[in-house]
Design a protein around this motif. Structure first.
Motif, PDB file in Angstrom:
ATOM      1  N   GLN A  57       9.398   9.363   9.762  1.00  0.00           N
ATOM      2  CA  GLN A  57       8.045   9.495   9.227  1.00  0.00           C
ATOM      3  C   GLN A  57       7.989  10.245   7.900  1.00  0.00           C
ATOM      4  OE1 GLN A  57       5.599   7.880  10.801  1.00  0.00           O
ATOM      5  NE2 GLN A  57       7.199   7.220  12.221  1.00  0.00           N
ATOM      6  N   HIS A  58       9.140  10.728   7.451  1.00  0.00           N
ATOM      7  CA  HIS A  58       9.107  11.613   6.289  1.00  0.00           C
ATOM      8  C   HIS A  58      10.044  11.165   5.171  1.00  0.00           C
ATOM      9  CE1 HIS A  58       6.713  14.267   8.723  1.00  0.00           C
ATOM     10  NE2 HIS A  58       7.683  14.439   9.600  1.00  0.00           N
ATOM     11  N   VAL A 104       2.461  13.297  -6.020  1.00  0.00           N
ATOM     12  CA  VAL A 104       1.212  12.582  -5.760  1.00  0.00           C
ATOM     13  C   VAL A 104       1.509  11.141  -5.354  1.00  0.00           C
ATOM     14  CG1 VAL A 104      -0.945  11.757  -6.763  1.00  0.00           C
ATOM     15  CG2 VAL A 104      -0.102  14.044  -7.323  1.00  0.00           C
ATOM     16  N   LEU A 105       2.399  10.485  -6.093  1.00  0.00           N
ATOM     17  CA  LEU A 105       2.727   9.093  -5.805  1.00  0.00           C
ATOM     18  C   LEU A 105       3.435   8.965  -4.458  1.00  0.00           C
ATOM     19  CD1 LEU A 105       3.956   8.051  -9.358  1.00  0.00           C
ATOM     20  CD2 LEU A 105       1.693   7.721  -8.364  1.00  0.00           C
ATOM     21  N   GLU A 106       4.356   9.894  -4.175  1.00  0.00           N
ATOM     22  CA  GLU A 106       5.060   9.813  -2.892  1.00  0.00           C
ATOM     23  C   GLU A 106       4.135  10.157  -1.731  1.00  0.00           C
ATOM     24  OE1 GLU A 106       8.865  11.549  -2.544  1.00  0.00           O
ATOM     25  OE2 GLU A 106       9.661  10.593  -4.344  1.00  0.00           O
ATOM     26  N   PHE A 107       3.143  10.981  -1.976  1.00  0.00           N
ATOM     27  CA  PHE A 107       2.138  11.238  -0.942  1.00  0.00           C
ATOM     28  C   PHE A 107       1.454   9.925  -0.553  1.00  0.00           C
ATOM     29  CE2 PHE A 107      -2.285  11.952   0.225  1.00  0.00           C
ATOM     30  CZ  PHE A 107      -2.173  12.897   1.242  1.00  0.00           C
ATOM     31  N   GLN A 132       1.943   7.203   3.078  1.00  0.00           N
ATOM     32  CA  GLN A 132       0.871   6.689   3.927  1.00  0.00           C
ATOM     33  C   GLN A 132       1.044   5.202   4.244  1.00  0.00           C
ATOM     34  OE1 GLN A 132      -1.425   9.261   4.719  1.00  0.00           O
ATOM     35  NE2 GLN A 132       0.068  10.383   3.483  1.00  0.00           N
ATOM     36  N   PHE A 133       1.773   4.483   3.360  1.00  0.00           N
ATOM     37  CA  PHE A 133       1.800   3.027   3.507  1.00  0.00           C
ATOM     38  C   PHE A 133       3.203   2.415   3.477  1.00  0.00           C
ATOM     39  CE2 PHE A 133      -2.159   4.231   1.349  1.00  0.00           C
ATOM     40  CZ  PHE A 133      -3.099   3.700   2.232  1.00  0.00           C
ATOM     41  N   ALA A 134       4.217   3.153   2.987  1.00  0.00           N
ATOM     42  CA  ALA A 134       5.520   2.512   2.785  1.00  0.00           C
ATOM     43  C   ALA A 134       6.682   3.344   3.312  1.00  0.00           C
ATOM     44  CB  ALA A 134       5.728   2.219   1.298  1.00  0.00           C
ATOM     45  N   VAL A 176      -0.622   0.725  -2.429  1.00  0.00           N
ATOM     46  CA  VAL A 176      -0.657   1.927  -3.264  1.00  0.00           C
ATOM     47  C   VAL A 176      -1.046   1.567  -4.690  1.00  0.00           C
ATOM     48  CG1 VAL A 176       0.723   3.797  -4.243  1.00  0.00           C
ATOM     49  CG2 VAL A 176       0.998   3.180  -1.837  1.00  0.00           C
ATOM     50  N   GLN A 177      -0.518   0.454  -5.184  1.00  0.00           N
ATOM     51  CA  GLN A 177      -0.883   0.014  -6.534  1.00  0.00           C
ATOM     52  C   GLN A 177      -2.377  -0.272  -6.629  1.00  0.00           C
ATOM     53  OE1 GLN A 177       1.948  -3.231  -6.785  1.00  0.00           O
ATOM     54  NE2 GLN A 177       3.252  -2.106  -8.224  1.00  0.00           N
ATOM     55  N   GLU A 178      -2.933  -0.863  -5.576  1.00  0.00           N
ATOM     56  CA  GLU A 178      -4.376  -1.134  -5.555  1.00  0.00           C
ATOM     57  C   GLU A 178      -5.171   0.161  -5.564  1.00  0.00           C
ATOM     58  OE1 GLU A 178      -4.920  -3.438  -2.066  1.00  0.00           O
ATOM     59  OE2 GLU A 178      -3.987  -5.270  -2.879  1.00  0.00           O
TER      60      GLU A 178
END
Length: 722
Positions: A22-23, A43-46, A50-52, A67-69
């Motif tokens: 999970q991490h 921020v991006l890895e946060f 959540q999704f990948a 995430v891109q959306e």
């Protein structure tokens, strides 16, 4: 499916994702989603977490698109601020990703937020949000916010409303699971995992470079840890402090006010050191930069006593301070003309300030960052790792070497504090449970001693009243001290030992370490010419080499340079035609390179008119696909070196342990590390002379024992010898 999403998992990737499902996140995905969004990696890895957080290619592709959306819809670009404001007005509320800072409006008795990219201010904030996130009052932090719009037409009204706010950082303490998961990894695997977590490909870094990179992380795991790193441009000195952790703060330009850093006497508000784990001063170097005496004095007091004051009260702080900057000269020039702190502003080129530095990271040892140095493997989501390290700050492992080692009694209290804090931080990063053997602890202790020694040795240059001390340690139960030397001391001994810059002269300064280039007579290419019958016979080149071979023991110290296979083996293999090499670890590509260089050395030191047979006994790799590759590489070496007159044969024996070389000329050499005596570097970087010249490579500590075995000599050889 895009090619980017296709990824073959390495054994380490599989283990990482199995133990910490999970991490973890694939590190190259950050570049895939970032685009032109100027946001920190955490921020991006946060969002990716959540999704990948998966290894399935289809799920990753779907998660990346999501995430891109989110970034496309909610990240605020400064040039699109008016468009987002319009969306908030038309829809009544809207979610944004932005950097938020809060101030107290004393006249209206309310908290107000300003949004960095959205360019709106005086947004009313619920006091409960501020109480839960006090850093909002100090400096901006990245948040996911829901902003509402309600216009009533009242005078001086601000229509914006902050309906919810979620800082981009972990809020859970997962130290226990982190420590439990660590048990599934070897030390080497765990260090590689930490490097992948901060975005680097561990295969391109030596063992020492990996540990130096980890020292950059110690300020996040150790309270009140003071670090200096000076070195050339482009080596990534400040990257980790800006991108890695929501608990870290990077101050660009290296200049800041007392009020901003410590406390504002007008408002009583505590500054950055009261809220952040790590404060890094970027571009700190520069002889022409100015700093007020008050700032320097308060900083010195804080670095020594962990408190600060502006005449009202003593206020404690836990922030670690990091000072990074570029050097103007290379190491030998700095040692010849000044000292390794020469690039610092004059106000900080002060013994009282420098003596409070716990470790000096030698920035000149890092290569300039290249694209291939970044990993496409898996690592911890950085905000998860940052939160774990934040909570590990509560532990103290500074005494974990006490059962095995004792520091020199000549060290000052500050010397010992610097060593212990560096050691404690490395222990938390590599052995977070605090449990490690003497063999595992010793290299960390040596590196910690070296880091503080680099500070103290330069202080003795700057302040002649300071007395040099013995940076050594002893093993418990032994009376023999083990001295630690810096690489600069090893490489430039004459320059390093100068205590005054006016001692400099035109003598050899060791800029190229003695023996770094191949010896003229290291290789034997032909027999000696025939001599007249009336002249005394002149020994052949082989005989001259053989005369240098003596029984005995040779100790190689860690990090030394100037050694080669010619120097270690040449006299003992000279003239040999049959050699048996026993080395259990001839598996990986760099170990195959060692074997190739060994055979080249044998060829140079043999009669060119005779073939030489090298028989290798080694262990087969345990993993089937690696064992197959091992066999292929050995066959390739056999094929390639046969035309040179070297016949390689090999066999696998899984019971061997010792490393040994035996020759038909009667020599038996035991080798503590076999052929693997050089510290691992980047095999693919052939522009680096260390990959072409053995004597420029650094050595691992090991022992060679040379024995003359008369029992294997033939009667004719014994008679000839007598």
């Amino acid at each position: 499916m895009t090619d980017t999403m296709q990824h073959e998992l390495s054994p380490l990737d599989r283990k990482i994702t199995d133990v910490f499902p999970q991490h973890t996140v694939r590190k190259d995905l950050v570049g895939e989603i970032k685009g032109n969004a100027v946001v920190p990696t955490y921020v991006l890895e946060f969002l990716l977490s959540q999704f990948a957080t998966t290894t399935d290619a289809l799920s990753i592709e779907s998660g990346v698109r999501r995430v891109q959306e989110i970034l496309a819809q909610h990240y605020v670009h400064r040039d699109e601020a008016m468009l987002i404001q319009s969306k908030i007005r038309e829809k009544g509320h809207y979610r944004v990703i932005d950097k938020v800072q809060v101030t107290l409006n004393e006249k209206l008795d309310r908290y107000e937020a300003s949004f960095s990219h959205l360019n709106i201010r005086q947004v009313v904030v619920d006091p409960n949000i501020v109480q839960k996130n006090e850093k909002l009052l100090v400096t901006g932090i990245w948040c996911i916010c829901r902003i509402g719009y309600a216009y009533t037409g009242e005078k001086d009204e601000v229509p914006w409303r902050l309906e919810s706010l979620k800082p981009v950082q972990m809020a859970t303490d997962d130290v226990h699971n982190f420590i439990e998961g660590r048990k599934a990894f070897s030390t080497e695997e765990w260090i590689d995992l930490m490097l992948q977590s901060i975005g680097f490909n561990p295969e391109l870094f030596s063992d020492r470079a990996k540990l130096l990179l980890l020292i950059r992380m110690v300020p996040f795991v150790e309270r009140n840890f003071n670090v200096v790193e000076l070195g050339p441009k482009g080596t990534g000195k400040s990257h980790i402090y800006s991108e890695f952790s929501p608990h870290g703060m990077l101050i660009s330009g290296g200049e800041i006010s007392v009020a901003k850093l410590f406390v504002n006497n007008a408002t009583g508000r505590v500054g950055l050191v009261g809220f952040w784990d790590t404060i890094a001063f970027d571009e700190f170097a520069g002889r022409n930069k100015k700093a007020g005496k008050e700032l320097v004095d308060i900083m010195k007091n804080y670095m020594a006593n962990k408190t600060f004051s502006r005449g009202v009260e003593q206020i404690p702080g836990e922030a670690s301070l990091v000072f990074v900057g570029n050097t103007d000269h290379d190491v030998p020039t700095m040692l010849r003309t000044s000292d390794l702190f020469e690039a610092l502003p004059s106000q900080y080129h002060d013994p009282a300030f420098l003596d409070r530095i716990h470790v000096y990271i030698p920035g000149w040892e890092f290569e300039q960052i290249r694209s291939e140095m970044f990993t496409d493997g898996y690592g911890f989501v950085v905000d998860y790792l940052a939160e774990v390290l934040h909570n590990l700050r509560d532990l103290d492992y500074s005494d974990r070497f006490n059962p095995y080692f004792e520091l020199s009694s000549s060290l000052s209290t500050r010397d010992k504090d610097g060593i212990r804090k560096t050691f404690s931080g490395l222990m938390k990063l590599i052995y977070p449970s605090g449990a490690a053997s003497a063999e595992q602890i010793e290299p960390l202790l040596r590196l910690a001693i070296e880091g503080r020694k680099r500070v103290k040795d330069q202080l003795c240059r700057i302040d002649t009243t300071m007395t040099p001390v013995d940076f050594a340690y002893t093993k418990v139960g032994s009376e023999t001290p083990i001295t630690v030397r810096t690489f600069e001391e090893i490489d430039y001994p004459k320059l390093y030992r100068r205590q005054h810059t006016d001692d400099a002269s035109d003598e050899d300064d060791g800029t190229i370490p003695e023996g770094a280039l191949p010896d003229k007579d290291a290789a034997l290419t032909e027999d000696a010419p025939e001599q007249p019958l009336t002249a005394k016979p002149t020994p052949s080149p082989i005989e001259r080499m053989q005369a240098l071979a003596k029984p005995g023991v040779k100790e190689l110290e860690e990090n030394e340079r100037g050694f080669s296979y010619d120097k270690l083996f040449g006299p003992y293999v000279a003239g040999a035609q049959q050699l048996e090499l026993i080395d259990p670890y001839i598996r990986l590509s760099y170990q195959m390179r060692n074997l190739a260089e060994f055979m080249e050395m044998v060829r140079r030191n043999s009669n060119p008119r005779q073939r030489v047979h090298v028989h290798l006994i080694t262990k087969k790799d345990e993993e089937e696909h690696k064992a197959k590759r091992q066999q292929e590489m050995l066959e390739e070496l056999k094929h390639n070196y046969a035309p040179m007159g070297v016949d390689l044969t090999f066999e696998f024996n899984d019971t061997i342990h010792d490393r040994r070389l035996c020759t038909d000329t009667g020599w038996k050499i035991t080798m503590g590390r076999g052929l693997d005596i050089f510290q691992q570097g980047n095999d693919g970087d052939w522009l680096n002379p260390q990959n072409r010249i053995q004597k420029m490579r650094r050595i691992k500590s090991c022992t060679f024992t040379y024995l003359r075995d008369d029992d294997i000599l033939t009667d004719q050889e014994k008679q000839s010898r007598n």
